[in-house]
Design a protein around this motif. Sequence first.
Motif, PDB file in Angstrom:
ATOM      1  N   UNK A   9       0.837  -1.181   0.000  1.00 29.31           N
ATOM      2  CA  UNK A   9       0.000   0.000   0.000  1.00 29.31           C
ATOM      3  C   UNK A   9       0.878   1.239   0.000  1.00 29.31           C
ATOM      4  N   UNK A  14      -6.723   2.932   1.246  1.00 36.35           N
ATOM      5  CA  UNK A  14      -6.928   1.510   1.582  1.00 36.35           C
ATOM      6  C   UNK A  14      -8.241   0.961   1.026  1.00 36.35           C
ATOM      7  N   UNK A  18      -9.556  -2.873   0.876  1.00 41.22           N
ATOM      8  CA  UNK A  18     -10.849  -3.071   1.521  1.00 41.22           C
ATOM      9  C   UNK A  18     -11.823  -3.790   0.568  1.00 41.22           C
ATOM     10  N   UNK A  30      -7.249 -16.565  -0.012  1.00 40.97           N
ATOM     11  CA  UNK A  30      -6.301 -16.755   1.100  1.00 40.97           C
ATOM     12  C   UNK A  30      -5.834 -18.202   1.182  1.00 40.97           C
ATOM     13  N   UNK A  37       3.434 -10.551   2.089  1.00 46.88           N
ATOM     14  CA  UNK A  37       3.422  -9.217   2.693  1.00 46.88           C
ATOM     15  C   UNK A  37       2.068  -8.565   2.461  1.00 46.88           C
ATOM     16  N   UNK A  39       0.564  -5.477   5.011  1.00 41.73           N
ATOM     17  CA  UNK A  39       0.632  -4.946   6.376  1.00 41.73           C
ATOM     18  C   UNK A  39      -0.760  -4.708   6.963  1.00 41.73           C
ATOM     19  N   UNK A  40      -1.778  -4.657   6.110  1.00 38.29           N
ATOM     20  CA  UNK A  40      -3.139  -4.479   6.629  1.00 38.29           C
ATOM     21  C   UNK A  40      -3.565  -5.701   7.440  1.00 38.29           C
ATOM     22  N   UNK A  41      -3.020  -6.865   7.073  1.00 37.48           N
ATOM     23  CA  UNK A  41      -3.481  -8.087   7.719  1.00 37.48           C
ATOM     24  C   UNK A  41      -2.394  -8.831   8.472  1.00 37.48           C
ATOM     25  N   UNK A  42      -1.136  -8.594   8.093  1.00 34.04           N
ATOM     26  CA  UNK A  42      -0.076  -9.430   8.651  1.00 34.04           C
ATOM     27  C   UNK A  42       0.956  -8.626   9.423  1.00 34.04           C
ATOM     28  N   UNK A  43       1.573  -9.278  10.410  1.00 26.44           N
ATOM     29  CA  UNK A  43       2.629  -8.617  11.166  1.00 26.44           C
ATOM     30  C   UNK A  43       3.996  -8.822  10.524  1.00 26.44           C
ATOM     31  N   UNK A  44       4.169  -9.988   9.881  1.00 23.05           N
ATOM     32  CA  UNK A  44       5.463 -10.257   9.281  1.00 23.05           C
ATOM     33  C   UNK A  44       5.439  -9.744   7.853  1.00 23.05           C
ATOM     34  N   UNK A  45       6.318  -8.848   7.532  1.00 23.63           N
ATOM     35  CA  UNK A  45       6.171  -8.110   6.283  1.00 23.63           C
ATOM     36  C   UNK A  45       7.465  -7.859   5.543  1.00 23.63           C
TER      37      UNK A  45
ATOM     38  N   UNK B  11       1.329  -2.495  11.619  1.00 24.89           N
ATOM     39  CA  UNK B  11       0.494  -3.458  10.890  1.00 24.89           C
ATOM     40  C   UNK B  11      -0.899  -3.530  11.498  1.00 24.89           C
ATOM     41  N   UNK B  12      -1.781  -4.116  10.753  1.00 25.60           N
ATOM     42  CA  UNK B  12      -3.181  -4.281  11.134  1.00 25.60           C
ATOM     43  C   UNK B  12      -3.751  -2.936  11.628  1.00 25.60           C
ATOM     44  N   UNK B  13      -3.569  -1.933  10.803  1.00 24.74           N
ATOM     45  CA  UNK B  13      -4.040  -0.582  11.105  1.00 24.74           C
ATOM     46  C   UNK B  13      -4.899  -0.115   9.938  1.00 24.74           C
ATOM     47  N   UNK B  16      -2.136   4.265   7.291  1.00 22.29           N
ATOM     48  CA  UNK B  16      -0.698   4.034   7.282  1.00 22.29           C
ATOM     49  C   UNK B  16      -0.069   4.856   8.381  1.00 22.29           C
ATOM     50  N   UNK B  63     -10.718   4.894   2.641  1.00 27.52           N
ATOM     51  CA  UNK B  63     -11.450   3.775   2.061  1.00 27.52           C
ATOM     52  C   UNK B  63     -12.026   2.845   3.111  1.00 27.52           C
ATOM     53  N   UNK B 125       4.986 -13.841  15.052  1.00 22.63           N
ATOM     54  CA  UNK B 125       4.343 -12.800  14.228  1.00 22.63           C
ATOM     55  C   UNK B 125       3.789 -13.354  12.917  1.00 22.63           C
ATOM     56  N   UNK B 128       0.283 -14.466  13.652  1.00 19.78           N
ATOM     57  CA  UNK B 128      -0.643 -13.548  14.320  1.00 19.78           C
ATOM     58  C   UNK B 128      -1.456 -12.764  13.283  1.00 19.78           C
ATOM     59  N   UNK B 129      -2.360 -13.447  12.595  1.00 21.85           N
ATOM     60  CA  UNK B 129      -3.175 -12.749  11.597  1.00 21.85           C
ATOM     61  C   UNK B 129      -4.499 -13.479  11.375  1.00 21.85           C
TER      62      UNK B 129
END
Lengths: 253, 435
Positions: A9, A14, A18, A30, A37, A39-45, B11-13, B16, B63, B125, B128-129
């Motif tokens: 992104x 977004x 979305x 999925x 990667x 980042x909206x859904x995952x921590x590891x990027x 992340x998960x925000x 940005x 959005x 991590x 965690x999703x």
Amino acid sequence: MKPSFLIESLTSCSGCISTMISLDIFPQFLDKVNLVRCSFMRDENNITENDIALIEGCVSEEKQIDILKNIRSKSKRVIALGTCAAFGGMLALSTVKQAEPISNYIEIDGIIPGCPPPSKLLGNCIIRLLENKDIVLPEKNVCADCEFRTDDIEKKFKRRINAIMPKNYNVDSEIEDKRCFLERGILCLGPITRDGCECKCIKFGLPCDGCMGPIKNDFTSNTINFLSTVNLAKGLRKYKGIFYRYSKPKTKR
Amino acid sequence: MVKEIIVEPITRLEGHGGLRIVIGDDGKVKDAQFNVTSTRFFEKFCEGRYCEHVPRITTRICGICPIPHHLTPTKAVEDAWNVQIPTPALKLRKLLINAKQYSSHLLHFYALAAPDFLVGPFADPALRNIVYVINKMPDVGAMALKMMDFGQKLCAEIGGKSVHPISAIVGGMKKPMDEDVRQKFLKQIPEQVEFTKKTVEIGLKVVEDYWDVIANVGVVPTYYLGMTNNGVHDIYEGDIRIVDLEGKKIDYDVHNYLDALGEHVPAHSYATHMYYKPAGYPDGIYRANCLARINCVDKMATPLADEALKAMRAKIGTDLIHHTFAYHWARLIETVEAIEIVGSLLGDSDICNPDCKTLDIEPREAEGIAITEAPRGLLLYHIWSDADGICKKLNLLVATNHNIAGIEKSLMHVAKQIFEDNALEGLKLPDPWIK
């Protein structure tokens, strides 16, 4: 092996991600991919080697260029997701903020246009990407699909254009709603905009404002042709972004 | 040595952002910053446009919450031109904004927040999703997707387009809802209400499990900002309410927002820090979003939600809740209210009434101010129209503006707890639901 996907992104609302999350096929998507990667859904990027990178948003900061180049070098295919990534998007109307399509910096392998991309079109594109095929986009304009289209379209273009939206403090009766906007003196960007949206705005009684972007890359000549056929009222001539509300950087000014 | 902790992207925000925490040689937290991009350029390029065109542009600010960004400028223009909209339009708009509240809150709870609780804050991590949650809890995953889908489809139906709506026009709504569409959605309400109850059960179990965290980490006293309709929770119409540190509620007519809300420009950020003006900066730093709204209201608008609010206040033992981790709880109470309102409005055939726009509209030179509650906080549009209906100037206060100072204040508080007081060590954490 599952195909690997990377979703990045840039400067965006977004809304494209979305839309993607809201697709009926998203749970299956999925299931079928390895998402490296998002980042909206995952921590590891980490930006790692991947098959398909979907990029949302326009380029508006220096550091995004490095990210883009890094992604390009690690991705087999890079797709611009949505009109911001493909053409610059609404933000390009800004005079204080830079907003450029990603293709100004890297080579891309396709676009999925729209603000946001229409669900059906996006779903079909995702399925084709999963099958390792190229994206197929409609090659017609919005008029081709429009219920208000009539054959003497040339005549309508010669009408005087007084407004960019129907004003309901003028007449907005049912009869008015059933005619081509250009015929009603309201600017509709349908003739120079790619089809694929099922004319959602027009069905709601609002003219096309061009969010799907141009049909072909030669947007400038298309726009100039269109411009030469419409007779804009004086007040509208200086209105910013009247023909390129989502695609300014693609036009040569 | 000075230590810097940088998390970017967060992340998960919804949006940005990045955060930066600085810890000095002495082990003390020196700085805690939350950085997001500004929205100021939208205000600039709306100038010179037809006022009625503005709501078609501003949706692109977000959005995730495009519906408040469509409805609020429309209301602001109506305020400027003194336009009264017909009742069916009001009902449609309330339905639209509550459908969005429902799907947005559920997206937040399940896709953004739940992985922390269900998989555990110290889990790998990579796991965690939401994808992992769906795989491990397929029933809950399927339910969550059905709920979000219901809200999104309803929004697309009333809004005219998925994500960025087009249907609100100055004077009302472009179209009424079709009767068969109303019936189609109405039929799904009992199932959605059941799903919501199950979601609340999951939420309450999480509250029990993580009580030690909720009660002890990030309990940060601040002021609160929310909109109420004469004290009742409302996200479409009402006035500004501030709650001070003692729980005193102060109401402001929306037109007097500048008396209540001040902007401070910190050195490190593009975005301004908002504060409650009479209290000054930084004492008057406030928070917005669901917990703030819950703190502002006397009661919720619907019975189940009001019961849930009373239960929450009883459990925490106060009507003024400073517990940052209770935001998730507050979000679920609002989710309950959203589905109750959606259900009752879908049950009202007036939303199919073709009398959903007025033609009695005359542009005039005037200012208009309007607010709604976006999922993440109060949204304010202040528009200046000229006699021809051209937007001369636009001022926007978005949730991001309201939240930054409060987020940085709570971030500093939590950073001190973790890095100075080792608060994490003594915390009682449950066994993760998902391993």
